[in-house]
Enzyme design. Structure first.
Site, PDB file in Angstrom:
ATOM      1  N   CYS A  89     -14.226 -19.909  18.979  1.00  0.00           N
ATOM      2  CA  CYS A  89     -14.754 -20.295  17.676  1.00  0.00           C
ATOM      3  C   CYS A  89     -14.340 -21.710  17.273  1.00  0.00           C
ATOM      4  O   CYS A  89     -13.353 -22.255  17.763  1.00  0.00           O
ATOM      5  CB  CYS A  89     -14.255 -19.317  16.615  1.00  0.00           C
ATOM      6  SG  CYS A  89     -15.155 -19.433  15.044  1.00  0.00           S
ATOM      7  N   ASP A 113      -8.826 -10.100  11.750  1.00  0.00           N
ATOM      8  CA  ASP A 113      -8.142 -11.389  11.698  1.00  0.00           C
ATOM      9  C   ASP A 113      -6.866 -11.237  10.887  1.00  0.00           C
ATOM     10  O   ASP A 113      -6.683 -10.250  10.157  1.00  0.00           O
ATOM     11  CB  ASP A 113      -9.079 -12.437  11.062  1.00  0.00           C
ATOM     12  CG  ASP A 113      -8.664 -13.873  11.369  1.00  0.00           C
ATOM     13  OD1 ASP A 113      -9.364 -14.791  10.906  1.00  0.00           O
ATOM     14  OD2 ASP A 113      -7.639 -14.065  12.062  1.00  0.00           O
TER      15      ASP A 113
HETATM   16  O1  LIG Z   1     -11.878 -21.466  12.018  1.00  0.00           O
HETATM   17  C1  LIG Z   1     -11.815 -21.796  10.832  1.00  0.00           C
HETATM   18  O2  LIG Z   1     -11.499 -22.936  10.450  1.00  0.00           O
HETATM   19  C2  LIG Z   1     -12.139 -20.786   9.760  1.00  0.00           C
HETATM   20  C3  LIG Z   1     -12.113 -21.198   8.431  1.00  0.00           C
HETATM   21  C4  LIG Z   1     -12.408 -20.276   7.433  1.00  0.00           C
HETATM   22  C5  LIG Z   1     -12.764 -18.966   7.753  1.00  0.00           C
HETATM   23  C6  LIG Z   1     -12.796 -18.549   9.091  1.00  0.00           C
HETATM   24  C7  LIG Z   1     -12.480 -19.470  10.088  1.00  0.00           C
HETATM   25  N1  LIG Z   1     -12.480 -19.069  11.416  1.00  0.00           N
HETATM   26  C8  LIG Z   1     -12.897 -17.733  11.728  1.00  0.00           C
HETATM   27  C9  LIG Z   1     -12.731 -17.316  13.110  1.00  0.00           C
HETATM   28  O3  LIG Z   1     -13.508 -16.493  13.597  1.00  0.00           O
HETATM   29  C10 LIG Z   1     -11.484 -17.739  13.851  1.00  0.00           C
HETATM   30  O4  LIG Z   1     -11.769 -17.737  15.225  1.00  0.00           O
HETATM   31  C11 LIG Z   1     -10.396 -16.713  13.542  1.00  0.00           C
HETATM   32  O5  LIG Z   1     -10.027 -16.865  12.192  1.00  0.00           O
HETATM   33  C12 LIG Z   1      -9.200 -16.875  14.461  1.00  0.00           C
HETATM   34  O6  LIG Z   1      -8.690 -18.159  14.334  1.00  0.00           O
HETATM   35  P1  LIG Z   1      -7.316 -18.522  15.109  1.00  0.00           P
HETATM   36  O7  LIG Z   1      -6.235 -17.654  14.503  1.00  0.00           O
HETATM   37  O8  LIG Z   1      -7.127 -19.964  14.847  1.00  0.00           O
HETATM   38  O9  LIG Z   1      -7.517 -18.204  16.562  1.00  0.00           O
END
Ligand SMILES: O=C(O)c1ccccc1NCC(=O)[C@H](O)[C@H](O)COP(=O)(O)O
Length: 226
Positions: free
Chosen positions: A16, A138
């Site tokens: 993502c 999440d």
């Molecule tokens: O990725 C972002 O900046 C984000 C911002 C606001 C809401 C959701 C967001 N990402 C969602 C996703 O699906 C991410 O992959 C997920 O939160 C996991 O992120 P990470 O912990 O950094 O792998």
């Protein structure tokens, strides 16, 4: 959850927060099944809809674009689905079941994010979103998501009768453990394969996908009693 989902031969992978052509190509090459574009302007990984459509056109067959929304309006969702016809919707804000159904016009496939914290009733949450194709688990972070934080995987109950996507702070170092402990339909990663917000690292993405394949091999051995 249909039995076949619980015995899936392999864990699907979503990467993502992509913003660059080279990163989209590297994610596909590494083995991602889906790539996510953050269409919420409040994120450092935000891309405009036009940019997301441009990046999504690089995807080969069988690699799905995912549009990530936080409290978007139905017209915004409609515009995104027009610009990227095969877009899988991911609602990551405070969207109610009715808002998710309205935004997906009740028929477009969508994933609903659940922000996991102690005391959160995931079974009740999943049942309240009957039209969600999957529930993305999440961590509960400030700013909705993308925080790079791992939640307590023991909070995930058995018997979630819906495909779950394990997310939150995953990386090449911990994803094997996550797959073996949670046995999700898919995993999702953003921070754990980055060298900067929205700047993915091809080697980290390759290692992440390789680790998921290793986890699946170990899972298959365990299921065979080996
Ligand atoms: O990725 C972002 O900046 C984000 C911002 C606001 C809401 C959701 C967001 N990402 C969602 C996703 O699906 C991410 O992959 C997920 O939160 C996991 O992120 P990470 O912990 O950094 O792998």
């Amino acid at each position: 959850m249909p039995a076949f989902l619980s015995r899936a031969a392999r864990t699907r992978i979503k990467i993502c927060g992509l913003t660059r052509e080279a990163d989209v190509d590297a994610a596909v090459e590494a083995g991602a099944d889906a790539v996510g574009f953050v269409l919420w302007s409040g994120s450092a990984r935000h891309v405009t809809l036009a940019r997301a459509a441009e990046l999504a056109r690089r995807l080969p067959p069988f690699v799905m674009p995912v549009g990530l929304f936080v409290n978007a309006t139905p017209p915004e969702i409609d515009a995104a689905c027009t610009a990227i016809p095969n877009l899988l919707l991911q609602f990551h804000g405070d969207e109610t079941p009715a808002q998710c159904d309205a935004a997906s016009t009740g028929r477009r496939p969508y994933m609903r994010a659940a922000r996991m914290k102690p005391g959160f009733d995931l079974l009740d949450f999943a049942q309240s979103y009957p039209n969600a194709q999957a529930i993305l688990l999440d961590a509960h972070v400030e700013g909705y998501g993308g925080g790079g934080k791992v939640f307590d995987w023991s909070l995930v109950p058995s018997g979630v009768l819906r495909p779950v996507v394990l997310s939150g702070g995953l990386s090449p170092a911990n994803v094997i453990d996550g797959v073996l402990r949670v046995r999700p339909w898919a995993v999702d990663v953003s921070s754990g394969v980055e060298v900067g917000k929205g700047l993915k690292d091809a080697e980290l993405m390759r290692r992440f996908c390789e680790a998921v394949r290793e986890a699946d091999a170990r899972r298959a051995d365990a299921d065979r009693g080996e």
